[in-house]
Design a protein around this motif. Structure first.
Motif, PDB file in Angstrom:
ATOM      1  N   VAL A  78       0.907  -0.979   0.023  1.00  0.00           N
ATOM      2  CA  VAL A  78       0.024   0.123   0.125  1.00  0.00           C
ATOM      3  C   VAL A  78       0.838   1.447   0.206  1.00  0.00           C
ATOM      4  CG1 VAL A  78      -0.232  -0.227   2.547  1.00  0.00           C
ATOM      5  CG2 VAL A  78      -1.718   1.385   1.298  1.00  0.00           C
ATOM      6  N   THR A  79       1.956   1.221   0.759  1.00  0.00           N
ATOM      7  CA  THR A  79       2.856   2.544   0.968  1.00  0.00           C
ATOM      8  C   THR A  79       3.316   2.828  -0.366  1.00  0.00           C
ATOM      9  OG1 THR A  79       3.340   1.746   3.101  1.00  0.00           O
ATOM     10  CG2 THR A  79       4.448   3.628   1.907  1.00  0.00           C
ATOM     11  N   GLY A  80       3.700   1.701  -1.687  1.00  0.00           N
ATOM     12  CA  GLY A  80       4.143   2.025  -2.666  1.00  0.00           C
ATOM     13  C   GLY A  80       3.143   3.002  -3.636  1.00  0.00           C
ATOM     14  N   TYR A  90      -1.531  -4.885  -7.103  1.00  0.00           N
ATOM     15  CA  TYR A  90      -2.352  -5.349  -5.909  1.00  0.00           C
ATOM     16  C   TYR A  90      -1.831  -6.443  -5.202  1.00  0.00           C
ATOM     17  CZ  TYR A  90      -5.344  -1.606  -7.725  1.00  0.00           C
ATOM     18  OH  TYR A  90      -6.161  -0.546  -8.053  1.00  0.00           O
ATOM     19  N   ARG A  91      -1.977  -6.592  -3.885  1.00  0.00           N
ATOM     20  CA  ARG A  91      -1.821  -7.579  -3.280  1.00  0.00           C
ATOM     21  C   ARG A  91      -3.273  -8.476  -2.916  1.00  0.00           C
ATOM     22  NH1 ARG A  91       1.438  -5.068   1.765  1.00  0.00           N
ATOM     23  NH2 ARG A  91       3.754  -5.124   0.888  1.00  0.00           N
ATOM     24  N   ALA A  92      -3.015  -9.494  -3.476  1.00  0.00           N
ATOM     25  CA  ALA A  92      -4.495 -10.564  -3.575  1.00  0.00           C
ATOM     26  C   ALA A  92      -4.829 -10.644  -2.240  1.00  0.00           C
ATOM     27  CB  ALA A  92      -4.199 -11.884  -3.931  1.00  0.00           C
ATOM     28  N   ASP A 116       7.417 -13.031   2.352  1.00  0.00           N
ATOM     29  CA  ASP A 116       7.886 -11.807   2.478  1.00  0.00           C
ATOM     30  C   ASP A 116       8.864 -11.566   3.823  1.00  0.00           C
ATOM     31  OD1 ASP A 116       6.163 -11.556   4.573  1.00  0.00           O
ATOM     32  OD2 ASP A 116       5.064  -9.946   3.459  1.00  0.00           O
ATOM     33  N   HIS A 117       9.072 -10.187   4.274  1.00  0.00           N
ATOM     34  CA  HIS A 117       9.794 -10.070   5.532  1.00  0.00           C
ATOM     35  C   HIS A 117       9.136 -10.470   6.719  1.00  0.00           C
ATOM     36  CE1 HIS A 117       7.178  -6.631   5.383  1.00  0.00           C
ATOM     37  NE2 HIS A 117       7.427  -6.375   6.533  1.00  0.00           N
ATOM     38  N   ARG A 118       7.910 -10.732   6.579  1.00  0.00           N
ATOM     39  CA  ARG A 118       6.723 -11.326   7.839  1.00  0.00           C
ATOM     40  C   ARG A 118       6.657 -12.949   7.988  1.00  0.00           C
ATOM     41  NH1 ARG A 118       3.623  -6.810   6.372  1.00  0.00           N
ATOM     42  NH2 ARG A 118       3.885  -5.381   7.863  1.00  0.00           N
ATOM     43  N   GLY A 119       7.503 -13.525   6.657  1.00  0.00           N
ATOM     44  CA  GLY A 119       7.340 -14.854   6.323  1.00  0.00           C
ATOM     45  C   GLY A 119       5.927 -15.326   5.865  1.00  0.00           C
ATOM     46  N   VAL A 173       8.996   0.861  -7.659  1.00  0.00           N
ATOM     47  CA  VAL A 173       9.144   1.853  -6.633  1.00  0.00           C
ATOM     48  C   VAL A 173       8.592   1.262  -5.657  1.00  0.00           C
ATOM     49  CG1 VAL A 173       8.797   4.122  -5.959  1.00  0.00           C
ATOM     50  CG2 VAL A 173       9.723   3.760  -8.303  1.00  0.00           C
ATOM     51  N   ASP A 174       9.207   1.496  -4.243  1.00  0.00           N
ATOM     52  CA  ASP A 174       8.629   1.124  -3.082  1.00  0.00           C
ATOM     53  C   ASP A 174       9.263   2.023  -1.952  1.00  0.00           C
ATOM     54  OD1 ASP A 174       7.014  -0.011  -1.337  1.00  0.00           O
ATOM     55  OD2 ASP A 174       7.493  -1.854  -1.570  1.00  0.00           O
ATOM     56  N   ASP A 175       8.746   2.175  -0.825  1.00  0.00           N
ATOM     57  CA  ASP A 175       9.559   2.785   0.382  1.00  0.00           C
ATOM     58  C   ASP A 175      10.413   1.859   0.824  1.00  0.00           C
ATOM     59  OD1 ASP A 175       7.584   0.987   1.430  1.00  0.00           O
ATOM     60  OD2 ASP A 175       7.676   1.986   3.185  1.00  0.00           O
ATOM     61  N   TRP A 176      10.589   0.584   0.650  1.00  0.00           N
ATOM     62  CA  TRP A 176      11.538  -0.219   1.645  1.00  0.00           C
ATOM     63  C   TRP A 176      11.615  -1.557   0.851  1.00  0.00           C
ATOM     64  CZ3 TRP A 176      11.848   1.971   6.840  1.00  0.00           C
ATOM     65  CH2 TRP A 176      12.660   1.319   7.808  1.00  0.00           C
ATOM     66  N   ALA A 177      12.936  -1.915   1.182  1.00  0.00           N
ATOM     67  CA  ALA A 177      13.063  -3.319   0.650  1.00  0.00           C
ATOM     68  C   ALA A 177      13.673  -4.159   1.763  1.00  0.00           C
ATOM     69  CB  ALA A 177      14.097  -3.425  -0.443  1.00  0.00           C
ATOM     70  N   ALA A 178      12.962  -5.111   2.384  1.00  0.00           N
ATOM     71  CA  ALA A 178      13.742  -5.920   3.705  1.00  0.00           C
ATOM     72  C   ALA A 178      14.291  -7.126   3.231  1.00  0.00           C
ATOM     73  CB  ALA A 178      12.372  -6.262   4.554  1.00  0.00           C
ATOM     74  N   THR A 179      13.605  -8.119   2.534  1.00  0.00           N
ATOM     75  CA  THR A 179      14.174  -9.206   1.959  1.00  0.00           C
ATOM     76  C   THR A 179      14.212  -9.099   0.507  1.00  0.00           C
ATOM     77  OG1 THR A 179      12.007 -10.253   1.711  1.00  0.00           O
ATOM     78  CG2 THR A 179      12.891 -10.648   3.623  1.00  0.00           C
ATOM     79  N   GLY A 180      13.623  -8.215  -0.103  1.00  0.00           N
ATOM     80  CA  GLY A 180      13.647  -8.293  -1.665  1.00  0.00           C
ATOM     81  C   GLY A 180      12.418  -9.012  -2.103  1.00  0.00           C
ATOM     82  N   ALA A 181      11.575  -9.566  -1.222  1.00  0.00           N
ATOM     83  CA  ALA A 181      10.564 -10.434  -1.869  1.00  0.00           C
ATOM     84  C   ALA A 181       9.429  -9.515  -2.981  1.00  0.00           C
ATOM     85  CB  ALA A 181       9.569 -10.826  -0.646  1.00  0.00           C
ATOM     86  N   GLN A 182       9.224  -8.418  -2.481  1.00  0.00           N
ATOM     87  CA  GLN A 182       8.335  -7.671  -3.594  1.00  0.00           C
ATOM     88  C   GLN A 182       9.086  -7.307  -4.847  1.00  0.00           C
ATOM     89  OE1 GLN A 182       5.189  -6.837  -2.073  1.00  0.00           O
ATOM     90  NE2 GLN A 182       6.329  -7.982  -0.241  1.00  0.00           N
ATOM     91  N   ALA A 183      10.317  -7.024  -4.731  1.00  0.00           N
ATOM     92  CA  ALA A 183      10.937  -6.689  -5.964  1.00  0.00           C
ATOM     93  C   ALA A 183      11.410  -8.104  -6.861  1.00  0.00           C
ATOM     94  CB  ALA A 183      12.531  -6.259  -5.581  1.00  0.00           C
TER      95      ALA A 183
END
Ligand SMILES: O=P(O)(O)OC[C@H]1O[C@H](OP(=O)(O)OP(=O)(O)O)[C@H](O)[C@@H]1O
Length: 180
Positions: free
Chosen positions: A63-65, A84-86, A104-107, A128-138
């Protein structure tokens, strides 16, 4: 300019302590959006991480993206596509293409989808996103976008360098810039 913005991002960011019984701190990014100097500078600064790639479209996960992506698209003079996130909302009515994200970063497993007619073969898509934690979204969006993917621009990149290099993630800050 970008150094000033980095200083502002650091000074307006907070870690929130959830109190006794947990050693978990949650990020409070609301100070970023509250500061007009940051809103003004963020789009050009993130766009400037990919000067040679000449993106033709920006794609961001909810959502922050959905806040950060349009700032970058505006700076680049290109359009914006929502990923969108399903399960996060009612089903999208138009035909979609989806990528599975195993953890993702929450497992947690996720699916990210875009309307299938919005990114074409000739596009060069910047995630584009605000944060990359594990890189899962990317990673998921790279799989979804295929040859159109040129890289991912984020405000904060906490990924191991080998992951950032593999996925083409570039950032304004690293995790250590925001150490509590
Ligand atoms: O690199 P990854 O492991 O994929 O993690 C990065 C994601 O984590 C955050 O989303 P989160 O769901 O925490 O927050 P949001 O709903 O505010 O976007 C952030 O906005 C990224 O989308």
């Amino acid at each position: 300019m970008t150094d000033d913005l980095r200083d502002l991002l650091r000074s307006t960011f907070r870690w929130t302590d959830l109190g006794p019984g947990t050693d978990y701190m949650v990020s409070d990014r609301s100070g970023w959006w509250r500061d007009p100097r940051i809103l003004n500078g963020l789009g050009p600064a993130l766009a400037g991480l990919f000067p040679a790639e000449r993106p033709t479209v920006v794609v961001s996960p909810e959502v922050t993206g959905f806040m950060v992506g349009p700032l970058v698209a505006r700076a680049l003079g290109v359009g914006f596509v929502e990923a969108y996130r399903a399960g996060a909302r009612r089903a999208i009515a138009e035909p979609m293409i989806w990528a599975d994200i195993p953890a993702d970063h929450r497992g947690e497993a996720q699916r990210l989808g875009i309307r299938q007619n919005l990114v074409g073969d000739a596009d060069r898509a910047l995630v584009v996103d605000d944060w990359a934690a594990t890189g899962a979204q990317a990673r998921g969006l790279r799989g979804l976008l295929g040859a159109a993917y040129v890289g991912t621009a984020v405000i904060v990149d906490e990924c191991p360098p080998v992951v950032s290099a593999e996925l083409g993630i570039r950032s304004l800050l690293t995790g250590t810039d925001l150490d509590p």
